[in-house]
Design a protein around this motif. Structure first.
Motif, PDB file in Angstrom:
ATOM      1  N   CYS A  64     -31.439  -1.566  34.224  1.00 33.54           N
ATOM      2  CA  CYS A  64     -32.440  -2.205  33.344  1.00 33.54           C
ATOM      3  C   CYS A  64     -33.821  -1.584  33.582  1.00 33.54           C
ATOM      4  CB  CYS A  64     -32.511  -3.707  33.607  1.00 33.54           C
ATOM      5  SG  CYS A  64     -31.138  -4.630  32.909  1.00 33.54           S
ATOM      6  N   ASP A 119     -34.296   1.678  31.828  1.00 33.78           N
ATOM      7  CA  ASP A 119     -34.533   1.461  30.396  1.00 33.78           C
ATOM      8  C   ASP A 119     -35.990   1.068  30.152  1.00 33.78           C
ATOM      9  OD1 ASP A 119     -33.145   0.734  27.573  1.00 33.78           O
ATOM     10  OD2 ASP A 119     -34.654  -0.784  28.053  1.00 33.78           O
ATOM     11  N   VAL A 170     -34.469  -8.372  32.822  1.00 32.29           N
ATOM     12  CA  VAL A 170     -33.365  -7.613  32.218  1.00 32.29           C
ATOM     13  C   VAL A 170     -33.818  -7.050  30.871  1.00 32.29           C
ATOM     14  CG1 VAL A 170     -31.645  -9.049  33.365  1.00 32.29           C
ATOM     15  CG2 VAL A 170     -32.359  -9.639  31.048  1.00 32.29           C
ATOM     16  N   THR A 171     -33.169  -5.988  30.436  1.00 31.63           N
ATOM     17  CA  THR A 171     -33.643  -5.379  29.202  1.00 31.63           C
ATOM     18  C   THR A 171     -33.092  -6.083  27.955  1.00 31.63           C
ATOM     19  OG1 THR A 171     -33.554  -3.417  27.791  1.00 31.63           O
ATOM     20  CG2 THR A 171     -31.883  -3.538  29.505  1.00 31.63           C
ATOM     21  N   TRP A 225     -29.230  -6.405  26.308  1.00 31.21           N
ATOM     22  CA  TRP A 225     -28.709  -7.768  26.482  1.00 31.21           C
ATOM     23  C   TRP A 225     -28.971  -8.692  25.308  1.00 31.21           C
ATOM     24  CZ3 TRP A 225     -24.810  -7.493  29.288  1.00 31.21           C
ATOM     25  CH2 TRP A 225     -24.756  -6.620  30.374  1.00 31.21           C
ATOM     26  N   LYS A 267     -29.636 -13.356  31.368  1.00 32.02           N
ATOM     27  CA  LYS A 267     -28.899 -12.851  30.193  1.00 32.02           C
ATOM     28  C   LYS A 267     -28.278 -14.003  29.403  1.00 32.02           C
ATOM     29  CE  LYS A 267     -27.988  -8.841  32.987  1.00 32.02           C
ATOM     30  NZ  LYS A 267     -27.053  -8.318  33.999  1.00 32.02           N
ATOM     31  N   SER A 287     -37.249  -7.046  31.593  1.00 32.83           N
ATOM     32  CA  SER A 287     -37.507  -6.056  32.653  1.00 32.83           C
ATOM     33  C   SER A 287     -38.781  -5.281  32.342  1.00 32.83           C
ATOM     34  CB  SER A 287     -36.312  -5.116  32.821  1.00 32.83           C
ATOM     35  OG  SER A 287     -35.836  -4.677  31.580  1.00 32.83           O
TER      36      SER A 287
END
Ligand code: CBF
Length: 838
Positions: free
Chosen positions: A141, A144, A482-483, A487, A676, A809
């Motif tokens: 993540c 990214d 988190v990206t 997700w 997520k 993220s």
């Protein structure tokens, strides 16, 4: 074939089929790759050929951006982040890259033009499972986000030939299968056979005086291995920045020993090659637990040495002196796995580049940052001194010298506090001697961080307390994220479409903008559309469950999901106790009006972790009985979804109604699955552990199902003497559930099968399941009640998504950039292919 000209031209004006972004360009490129790369005509092409052609078509566009990004690295002299991680759990590339290039619809159309369904191609991709779980997925993540935020960065790790094992379930037990992810080739990586470094192992050191009369140490190794770079482009979302992930493969320096061959020892002739290649052969499948395995230390040193040599080469290539290395690079240690880097950088600077110790130490201490990911004592890496000395004799000398100087400083601050000095020392001297890798990371880094507020506080007051007292200014919190590209956008196209229809797409890069959804929580029509999306996702998961397990589940039931590594502290067996409690209610009262639930589990157990494997067996055994009991009448279903990985996760999170985040408070550093689930509209039932605390703060206490002891209460009860048996004796429902398991009811009459689990709960209960049982069951009853009111539930789900901005993220990486790495974005301008090569 329909040839529509796309409106999108986010590259420059180029019409080149290798770099152009129109449907015409993509179609042509796809057919060219089918022909020239795969050697196929459309009528004989297989699914794999089509996948490869699509992957190369997309990759061409990445390479165009990559070349421009590298041009800027060289031309602009920008500061670069080096992210050192033993694990990168990337997940499949194709879909993600199409999203980041913003050509998803075009590629779908191009593939339909050749008669292939894009979903089949996406499904065909073998994912690189180069990580165990949270830590490796976090690294992915972060790559990214780094690219999306246009931060120059290189991820460094190991190109394991076999990643995390594939899990099969046989007779309810986990069976591990080798993960042959490279079987069909890997179109996303570019081997760089000319980017290689030698890495030394073993041997001995000897002192000598150099020409200037300085005392130095010379290391004569007894083994040298070569690391070869394999590069994977990592593109940001709708930007031109394309960073790289550089993974090292180990090879023998001399792959064929002619001396052995000439004396007739044919097998001996390739021994060296096989031995050396072992280093990057397989990922250790242990999350949270380490063992004193020599190969693991070899892996760590191997990738760290190659990566540091590579950064030094890049630095020297732009004509800078190594004294300024820390001004051009910021290197992050993703947990202690790469922490031998502190000693290796000192060795490279002092021994190989003849820098004086003080300058080298200044550079080293200013270039590294260290992220801690766990409080579990068994996961804090330490290496037996003897093993370390045999494998890395020079590094041990350097560590001793760092330690000598460090402890001298400590003695000045804490005179006569020998106990503290012993705790801070890089060497554990009680009994067998060990090198303490977390201590080395703390001493050698400028910044130390935990991964959620609670975790960072616990670090400061427990495992790293002495270091915090010594250097409070080094510590900070960086809550994980988190990206949303993978997700949300990739995993949940239905929800993405719905959200876009109301608030546009700005949130994909600025997740805080999801806040604008709040006003739709009260909108009937919106709520109905929301429910339709969720139902669609549940139907898709139900079909997958049927395909993988043969179990048919009802998409109208509540999908109650716990997917993550199997570990006692994560308490999948507390969830099982709840299932058995529900089952007992139905057995007692067959006519009970119970909310239909499908309880879904997924996750891998470390192959050597007996209790975790027994928990998997227990889940499957309970599932077998409950799912076949006619009295249950589909009000309760239990599923163990096999081989949970990134690809299946993308189908599972979007289908969840309820997210189980039920670890013992104080044990889960952060968790990222919790984020997520919430981002995809699941409500959480959870303890005040890891990032759950912050999720609850953000979404509001009313939109989160809280239960259980706090970390403080856990610590207090333990210190006062915890007696699980007395709880068992005083709680009839709990007793009934445990007794049913212990009686052999779920194990075909065998009372011994689950005895180790039952006994560990009754007589130890390290993770305090019994203490939290009643609070958990009561909370689950509140969940069921809330779910019956679909409108209320949907409103809560919308508010969860709307308030998830913090857990991108991108936010986490912005904090790392500003507060730890001190790096800034660099906007990459595209140039046409023709201009670039001219
Ligand atoms: O920080 C990322 C994740 O790392 C772990 O998986 C780990 O390997 N130590 C932790 O267990 C997670 O809590 C954490 O989210």
């Amino acid at each position: 074939m329909a040839q529509r000209k796309s409106k999108k031209t986010n590259s420059n004006k180029t019409d080149c089929s290798r770099t152009g972004m129109t449907l015409i360009d993509l179609n042509r490129c796809f057919n060219e790759h089918l022909f020239y790369t795969q050697g196929r005509l459309p009528l004989s092409a297989t699914l794999n050929d089509h996948y490869m052609a699509a992957a190369y078509t997309v990759r061409d566009r990445l390479l165009h951006r990559w070349v421009c990004t590298v041009r800027d690295f060289i031309r602009e002299g920008v500061k670069v982040v080096g992210y050192l991680s033993a694990e990168f759990l990337l997940g499949p590339h194709l879909g993600n890259n199409m999203i980041n290039l913003d050509i998803f619809d075009e590629v779908r159309e191009a593939s339909e033009n050749v008669g292939r369904n894009l979903d089949a191609m996406l499904d065909h991709e073998e994912e690189p499972g180069l990580g165990n779980g949270g830590l490796g997925r976090l690294a992915a993540c972060y790559l990214d986000s780094l690219a999306t935020l246009e931060i120059p960065a290189i991820g460094y790790g190991i190109r394991y030939e076999f990643g995390i094992f594939d899990q099969e379930i046989r007779d309810g037990w986990q069976v591990e299968k080798t993960d042959k992810w490279l079987r069909l080739g890997n179109p996303w990586e570019i081997p760089r056979p000319e980017v290689t470094y030698e890495v030394k192992f073993g041997g001995h050191t000897a002192g000598y005086c150099d020409d200037g009369g300085c005392y130095r140490s010379r290391w004569t190794p007894d083994r040298v291995v070569r690391g070869i770079a394999y590069d994977t482009p990592i593109l940001g979302y709708k930007v031109n920045t394309c960073n790289m992930l550089r993974l090292w493969k180990a090879e023998a320096v001399e792959s064929f020993d002619f001396a052995s061959f000439n004396v007739g020892n044919y097998y001996g002739a390739v021994h060296e090659k096989v031995y050396s290649e072992n280093i990057s052969k397989v990922l250790y499948p242990n999350d949270e637990q380490i063992q004193g395995k020599q190969l693991r230390l070899e892996q760590q040193y191997f990738f760290v040495s190659c990566s540091l040599q590579d950064m030094i080469r890049l630095h020297l290539a732009i004509g800078k002196s190594l004294e300024y290395f820390h001004e051009e690079f910021a290197i992050q240690l993703n947990d202690t796995h790469p922490s031998v880097a502190v000693a290796e950088l000192m060795r490279l600077l002092v021994d190989e580049h003849h820098m004086d110790w003080d300058t080298a130490w200044h550079v080293t201490r200013n270039v590294f940052g260290y992220t801690n990911h766990t409080l579990l004592p068994e996961a804090l890496e330490r290496w037996p001194l003897r093993l370390f000395a045999n494998l890395l004799p020079r590094h041990l000398e350097i560590i001793f010298e760092i330690n000598r100087r460090f402890l001298d400083e400590v003695r000045v601050i804490y005179p006569d506090d020998e106990a503290r000095i012993a705790r801070l020392s890089l060497i554990d001297e009680q009994g067998e001697r060990y090198v303490r890798m977390a201590n080395l990371a703390c001493v050698g880094s400028r910044a130390i961080n935990g991964v959620a507020k609670l975790h960072t506080e616990l670090l400061k007051t427990t495992v790293l307390k002495d270091f915090y007292e010594l250097w409070p200014e080094k510590f900070s919190n960086k809550t994980n994220g988190v990206t949303p590209r993978r997700w949300m956008v990739l995993s949940n196209p239905g929800l993405t479409r719905l959200i876009r229809s109301r608030i546009g797409g700005g949130w994909i890069k600025k997740l805080d903008r999801l806040k604008r959804l709040e006003s739709y929580a009260g909108d009937d029509a919106f709520r109905r559309e929301w429910q339709a999306v969720k139902t669609g996702n549940k139907q898709a998961l139900a079909a997958l469950i049927l395909e993988r397990t043969g179990i048919s589940v009802n998409p109208d039931s509540m999908f109650d999901i716990q997917v993550k590594r199997i570990h006692e502290y994560k308490r999948q067996h507390l969830n099982v106790l709840h299932v058995v409690t529900l089952y007992n209610r139905l057995r007692r009262n067959p006519g009970l009006d119970m909310l239909p639930r499908t309880v879904i589990f997924g996750g891998k157990a470390a192959p050597s972790y007996y209790m975790a494997k027994l928990i998997i067996k227990l889940i499957n055994s309970v599932a077998d009985v409950v799912n076949h009991d006619p009295a249950v009448r589909n009000r309760l279903k239990v599923v163990f979804f096999p081989d949970f990985n990134v690809k299946s996760a993308q189908k599972i999170y979007p289908a969840a109604d309820l997210s189980e985040q039920i670890s013992t408070a104080g044990k889960e550093a952060s968790g990222t699955g919790n984020m997520k689930f919430s981002m995809n509209g699941a409500l959480t039932i959870g303890t005040l552990d890891g990032a759950n605390v912050e999720i609850r703060e953000e979404v509001g206490a009313d939109n989160f199902f809280l239960f259980g002891l706090t970390a403080e209460e856990v610590a207090r009860i333990k210190s006062e003497g915890y007696d699980p048996r007395s709880i068992y004796l005083s709680n009839p429902d709990l007793r009934e559930a445990i007794d049913l398991i212990g009686s052999g009811f779920f194990s075909r009459g065998d009372p011994d099968l689950f005895k180790p689990l039952v006994d560990s709960l009754l007589y130890q209960d390290e993770y305090m399941l019994l203490a939290d049982y009643q609070s958990y069951v009561d909370c689950q009853d509140r969940v069921s009640e809330a779910y019956r009111d679909r409108d209320r539930w949907t409103r809560m789900a919308i508010l969860n998504v709307a308030r998830m901005g913090k857990f991108s993220s991108d936010r986490a990486i912005r904090e790392y950039c500003r507060e730890i790495w001190r790096v800034s974005p660099n906007t990459v301008e595209m140039e046409d292919f023709g201009d670039l090569v001219r």
